[in-house]
Design a protein around this motif. Sequence first.
Motif, short mmCIF file in Angstrom:
data_model
loop_
_atom_site.label_atom_id
_atom_site.label_comp_id
_atom_site.label_asym_id
_atom_site.label_seq_id
_atom_site.Cartn_x
_atom_site.Cartn_y
_atom_site.Cartn_z
N UNK A 11 0.82 -1.21 0.00
CA UNK A 11 0.00 0.00 0.00
C UNK A 11 0.86 1.26 0.00
N UNK A 12 1.98 1.22 0.73
CA UNK A 12 2.87 2.38 0.75
C UNK A 12 3.49 2.61 -0.62
N UNK A 13 3.85 1.54 -1.28
CA UNK A 13 4.39 1.66 -2.64
C UNK A 13 3.37 2.28 -3.58
N UNK A 14 2.13 1.84 -3.50
CA UNK A 14 1.09 2.39 -4.37
C UNK A 14 0.78 3.84 -4.04
N UNK A 15 0.83 4.19 -2.75
CA UNK A 15 0.59 5.59 -2.37
C UNK A 15 1.69 6.50 -2.90
N UNK A 16 2.93 6.05 -2.85
CA UNK A 16 4.02 6.85 -3.40
C UNK A 16 3.85 7.05 -4.91
N UNK A 17 3.42 6.00 -5.59
CA UNK A 17 3.19 6.13 -7.03
C UNK A 17 2.03 7.08 -7.32
#
Length: 478
Positions: A214-220
């Motif tokens: 989820x953190x990876x997707x939020x950064x994207x």
Amino acid sequence: MDEFTAEYLAREQHDEAQREKEQARPMVDNESTTPTPKAGLRNGFAAFREKASVQDRLVEKLLQQVIPTDDEGSDVPIIADDKAPAFAQRPNFNITTMSNNFRRFNARIGVVFKFQSKALRILSWHQPSQTMSLLAVYTFICLDPYLLSVLPIAILVVGVLIPAFLARHPAPPKGTLSSEQGVGYSPRGPPLAPAATVRPVKELSKDFFRNMRDLQNCMDDFSNAHDQVVSLVVPITNFSNEARSSAVFLFLAVGGVFMTITAHLLPWRFIALMAGWAGIGMGHPTIARLLVTTHEEHIQPREVQAKTWLDNWIANDVILDSAPETREVEVFELQRMSEAGEWEPWLFTPSPYDPLSQARITGDRPRGARFFEDVLAPEGWEWSEKKWALDLWSREWVEERIITGVEVETEGERWVYDMYDEREEQVGVVEAPQMSKLKVLPQTSWQEGEDAVVRRGDWRRRRWVRLVKRRATSAFTA
């Protein structure tokens, strides 16, 4: 003791017996030399962590060699000061600290992602009853804005305190005697379960990797949103296209004046109510598909036409001042008396090098260029005229600078000479004059030159002026 407490104690005794049986098994297994799968997995995780720690230390040493430090005393801890900002005591960049902080952050960020997921489910009409409840609360707040002060209290009571109490006093589970007899829930009696607490997830667990995803997707998502905003907002606000940015400035200025006058006449409650219902309503799947179809059929074919009309209006009606800004620059032609009694060119300097200037007092030599061609325009400017012009009003610039000890030539070549000072010729020991022989003479700051030949100082200067204009810079976007 009521029946709920008795059932709870019976379950606790049964669970305790099961735990004792499970604890007895590893003691027998420890006698054998063959490791269990769980023990092998734990050993693998321990080896993985040790290897990661070694890699972190190696990367940290490498970064210390590559990244330059700001100063030699960067490793010295900063002493706390009352006037120093709070972030002055923060540690410097460290790969180990960065790794630890990221693991701690990732283990605790799950609550934010859960809230985000629930909010998206409500706004996307996953359960229409929840979305309608949100719209009902929003409607009450729009109709009576004073209810906004009650909203945090209601959220704290309904969303935090009541679920915490229900977790401490749970209802009887299914399959028990109380549930089969249909006895209703009663909050009376002592607590039957431990208090619910928020704990960080364990590292290398399923929740830990879910938070990383989820953190990876939020950064994207943030990077894409940032780039989208920059590509849409920056070109029309950074005056790379001055006509378009001027039109935006004009619209905003007119809109600001209009809102200042008519803001108290607008029905803000009704506007907020309609905007909220429209925004949440567009999240409904059926309405979203209808909006996409309408945009493709009616709006998208006319976007190019509307943009062309706006560009033509900006090009025809927004008139910019094409004349660049101009300024006048000055330079002083400085000459010095030679030993042969002739004036010889010395320098072109930005200061007049008068007798009471700082450079003359400290004994510094004048600085400048030897020839007119070497005099350059200021940075960001270019010459607007082809030649330098002699300033014929030498008396004015002398008075503006409050220059003293000079003789001004009001005709001819407009030189400004240093007055002759006898004290400069005296060397060795000079006796002080008697006060009775001194005559009080009026002190003059400067005097106009006469036709008679008089003895002057060693320096003379005159002022040249020339116009410059701002250099046009090509627009660019970073």
